[in-house]
Design a protein around this motif. Sequence first.
Motif, PDB file in Angstrom:
ATOM      1  N   PHE A 206       0.838  -1.209   0.000  1.00 41.40           N
ATOM      2  CA  PHE A 206       0.000   0.000   0.000  1.00 41.40           C
ATOM      3  C   PHE A 206       0.868   1.251   0.000  1.00 41.40           C
ATOM      4  CE2 PHE A 206      -2.329   3.350   2.239  1.00 41.40           C
ATOM      5  CZ  PHE A 206      -3.496   3.401   1.480  1.00 41.40           C
ATOM      6  N   ILE A 207       1.925   1.239   0.815  1.00 40.08           N
ATOM      7  CA  ILE A 207       2.823   2.403   0.886  1.00 40.08           C
ATOM      8  C   ILE A 207       3.524   2.623  -0.446  1.00 40.08           C
ATOM      9  CG2 ILE A 207       4.940   3.287   1.951  1.00 40.08           C
ATOM     10  CD1 ILE A 207       4.088   1.900   4.542  1.00 40.08           C
ATOM     11  N   ILE A 208       3.985   1.513  -1.066  1.00 35.37           N
ATOM     12  CA  ILE A 208       4.676   1.623  -2.350  1.00 35.37           C
ATOM     13  C   ILE A 208       3.735   2.166  -3.433  1.00 35.37           C
ATOM     14  CG2 ILE A 208       5.759   0.308  -4.219  1.00 35.37           C
ATOM     15  CD1 ILE A 208       6.897  -1.560  -2.088  1.00 35.37           C
ATOM     16  N   ILE A 209       2.525   1.614  -3.487  1.00 35.93           N
ATOM     17  CA  ILE A 209       1.550   2.073  -4.489  1.00 35.93           C
ATOM     18  C   ILE A 209       1.177   3.535  -4.261  1.00 35.93           C
ATOM     19  CG2 ILE A 209      -0.818   1.773  -5.333  1.00 35.93           C
ATOM     20  CD1 ILE A 209      -0.505  -1.216  -4.738  1.00 35.93           C
ATOM     21  N   GLY A 214       1.676   9.186  -5.795  1.00 33.33           N
ATOM     22  CA  GLY A 214       2.065  10.541  -5.429  1.00 33.33           C
ATOM     23  C   GLY A 214       3.152  11.100  -6.352  1.00 33.33           C
ATOM     24  N   MET A 215       4.095  10.232  -6.766  1.00 38.93           N
ATOM     25  CA  MET A 215       5.183  10.668  -7.651  1.00 38.93           C
ATOM     26  C   MET A 215       4.663  11.006  -9.046  1.00 38.93           C
ATOM     27  SD  MET A 215       8.179   7.993  -6.553  1.00 38.93           S
ATOM     28  CE  MET A 215       9.233   8.497  -7.899  1.00 38.93           C
ATOM     29  N   THR A 216       3.709  10.211  -9.532  1.00 37.19           N
ATOM     30  CA  THR A 216       3.173  10.444 -10.877  1.00 37.19           C
ATOM     31  C   THR A 216       2.267  11.667 -10.929  1.00 37.19           C
ATOM     32  OG1 THR A 216       1.356   8.895 -10.385  1.00 37.19           O
ATOM     33  CG2 THR A 216       3.299   8.002 -11.521  1.00 37.19           C
ATOM     34  N   THR A 217       1.730  12.042  -9.748  1.00 41.40           N
ATOM     35  CA  THR A 217       0.823  13.195  -9.685  1.00 41.40           C
ATOM     36  C   THR A 217       1.586  14.499  -9.928  1.00 41.40           C
ATOM     37  OG1 THR A 217      -0.603  12.032  -8.135  1.00 41.40           O
ATOM     38  CG2 THR A 217      -0.866  14.405  -8.289  1.00 41.40           C
ATOM     39  N   TYR A 218       2.837  14.496  -9.406  1.00 35.50           N
ATOM     40  CA  TYR A 218       3.605  15.750  -9.502  1.00 35.50           C
ATOM     41  C   TYR A 218       4.375  15.833 -10.801  1.00 35.50           C
ATOM     42  CZ  TYR A 218       2.443  16.626  -4.666  1.00 35.50           C
ATOM     43  OH  TYR A 218       1.758  16.869  -3.499  1.00 35.50           O
TER      44      TYR A 218
END
Length: 218
Positions: A206-209, A214-218
């Motif tokens: 869950f943390i990895i996903i 979050g990384m792809t959002t920015y």
Amino acid sequence: MTHELKQEKVEKLNPFFSIWLSTRETVRYVLDHKDLKYSLTLAAISGIPTGISGASEWSKNFDISLWLLIMGIVVLGPILGLIGLGFGTVIYTWVGKWFGGSGTYKEMAQAMGIVIIPSIWLTPYWILSFIFVRNNLFIMNPLEITSGAIFWLFFSILITITSSVWMIVIQSKAIGEVHQFSSWKGFATLIIPSIIIGIIVFIIAFIIIFSFIGMTTY
């Protein structure tokens, strides 16, 4: 007279057969009459069918030579079998203490070595499965499903479910005998580590996903 009959019955126990229906008696027999080397040998042998099972999965996804797969099965299989025995010994001895168990690490190792006897019995099945996968036999093609493919699918499901359920029963009884408590407590000792590990894996996933999103959002 009764004692003599019981002693005769114990002497006739063969773990390869008695483990299926007389699990607790078989575990007690091994603890009283066999040394640790006996269980370690069984654990190493059981790693071979496990290795065959793993090789089947590798054959599906990677182009690996047959001889390299065989070498991996023969060399790595026994090593992984012994590693699995070690992990099981430590975890089930430790967790069993939570329920008031009295078993030692040595006793648990002896028991874990014989409860995997059923996996040795499954060796012919895993060899056949490996051959079928290796040669692309019985491939389930939605446009061309053969009777052989249907038979092998249901046979595999039956083997997998039956062996899995029976292994849980055998392991629960074996743990109970080692710790000198009920098979139900043995089942709890068996299942609790799996639940804890499952929760940890779920949290990590869950943390990895979540981090990836979050990384792809920015």
